[in-house]
Design a protein around this motif. Structure first.
Motif: not given
Ligand SMILES: O=C(O)C(=O)C[C@]1(C(=O)O)C=C[C@@H](O)C=C1
Length: 398
Positions: A124-125, A220, A238, A282
């Motif tokens: 997600y980052s 989550q 993830t 996020t």
């Molecule tokens: O693991 C990922 O895909 C991330 O980008 C990290 C991350 C986090 O650290 O919160 C980012 C967004 C989501 O909340 C879940 C995980």
């Protein structure tokens, strides 16, 4: 097919396989490997690992180059060495002027902005980095610390790191790192996070006993995972979870990750939108070496960190400096003051925990009202630092 591609990558790039975080429950070697997406020509396949790796690579002289598949399997450290040498030989750098080009997609020489994020492709980052800087060169980093270091050492221009989630709460590690490093917050990005349950082709929900993901992602999806009776296993990100499930061709384990990760690593989507609330957002911070010039042309936020003397009403007083001036607070977080975690009272009869307070408020540092509030706070704060004054992100989309 994706697993075969991964195996080929791992063979040619074994030096780029990063170390496993000892806290993780998974007992496997790679926590993150370089993965080539056959559908994308946009990014090179490299990952920034910790500074000790950098030192090792410098001393043994090993660099990147073309992998056996002919792709640019470049180790970022190899690219960075000439840059660092150049800087070493140069006269000391003059302070750079404040920049307001933080949202531009190119740096001063016209090249694409290089943005560090934690995780591997499909995290997600990475989406947050691309939302902040469309068409940027998103650079994967092994850990949050590595992303901070990558900006500090000029390997990249920005870092985009998660700071809080609407379901899981704060990402404490990044609060701590903000203080330890001297980067500036130059923006924020809010990303809607929609989790999927992924598994290898042919594997059904009933076949699963366990599920791998980032601890925030697992938290989550608490309700869905409990309903399915799956044992949770924490990994770095993830997308790393999806890659692990695909590479090891696991039949009893699934991953919680994005639909992008499913297509990159060749997994099936067994269930969509499995987060506990459909509004799962996020918030990420954009970090840079220089601050931006705060404006008043749009809604700005300012992030600060401070500590206080012990005493009745001191925290109340510190927050009142904002209330008195009708400045809206959007976030408050307290963290233990690590170097001095306990404080004795005057008569030594008691010992208190000592804290740092992180506060975000809705005002620009260009605003006289905000300056007055901070001047007032500074009269009794034992420590005060402005982490950044930056435009608020009003949009939440993917
Ligand atoms: O693991 C990922 O895909 C991330 O980008 C990290 C991350 C986090 O650290 O919160 C980012 C967004 C989501 O909340 C879940 C995980």
């Amino acid at each position: 097919m994706a697993a075969a591609a991964a195996a080929a990558s791992i063979n040619t790039l074994s030096h780029q396989i990063t170390t496993v975080n000892p806290n993780h429950k998974i007992n496997s070697k790679p926590s993150a490997v370089i993965f080539h997406n056959p559908h994308s020509k946009r990014r090179r396949n490299f990952i920034i690992s910790s500074s000790s790796d950098h030192k090792n690579n410098q001393s043994n002289g090993f660099g990147g180059g073309k992998g056996s598949n002919g792709n640019d399997n470049i180790n970022i450290n190899a690219k960075a060495i000439p840059l660092l040498r150049f800087l070493d030989d140069s006269p000391p750098l003059l302070p750079r002027p404040l920049s307001s080009s933080y949202l531009s997609n190119s740096v001063s020489d016209g090249s694409r902005v290089r943005v560090a994020y934690q995780g591997i492709r499909g995290a997600y980052s990475e989406s947050a980095a691309e939302k902040a800087y469309p068409n940027c060169e998103a650079v994967p980093c092994e850990q949050f610390d590595t992303a901070f270091e990558a900006v500090e050492r000029w390997l990249v221009d920005r870092a985009v790191l998660p700071i809080e989630n609407s379901l899981g709460g704060s990402i404490h590690r990044n609060y701590d790192l903000l203080l330890r490093h001297r980067l500036h917050i130059v923006g924020e990005v809010k990303l809607a996070v929609r989790h999927c349950l992924l598994a290898n082709p042919g594997v059904k929900v009933e076949d699963l006993n366990r599920v791998l993901s980032h601890p925030q992602a697992l938290a989550q999806c608490e309700n869905t995972l409990t309903r399915l009776g799956l044992v949770r296993e924490a990994v770095d990100d993830t997308a790393g979870a999806a890659m692990h499930v695909a590479f090891h061709k696991l039949k009893d384990a699934g991953a919680v990750a994005s639909s992008d990760a499913a297509s990159i690593y060749g997994l099936n989507i067994l269930a969509q939108d499995i987060q506990d609330d459909s509004d799962n957002v996020t918030r990420f911070l954009i970090l840079a070496r220089e601050p931006i010039i705060p404006g008043t042309d749009r809604v700005f936020k300012t992030s600060i960190v401070f500590s206080l003397e012990e005493g009745p009403g001191v925290l109340f007083k510190s927050l009142a400096v904002f209330a008195l001036r009708k400045i809206n607070l959007t976030k408050i977080e307290s963290r233990p003051l690590r170097k001095q975690p306990l404080r004795a009272s005057d008569d030594n009869s008691n010992r208190y925990f000592d804290y740092l307070f992180y506060v975000d408020f809705e005002a620009s540092m260009a605003d006289q009202n905000a300056q007055n509030a901070l001047r007032h706070l500074n009269e009794f704060a034992t420590f005060l630092r402005v982490l950044g004054s930056y435009p608020a992100d009003a949009r939440t989309d993917t």
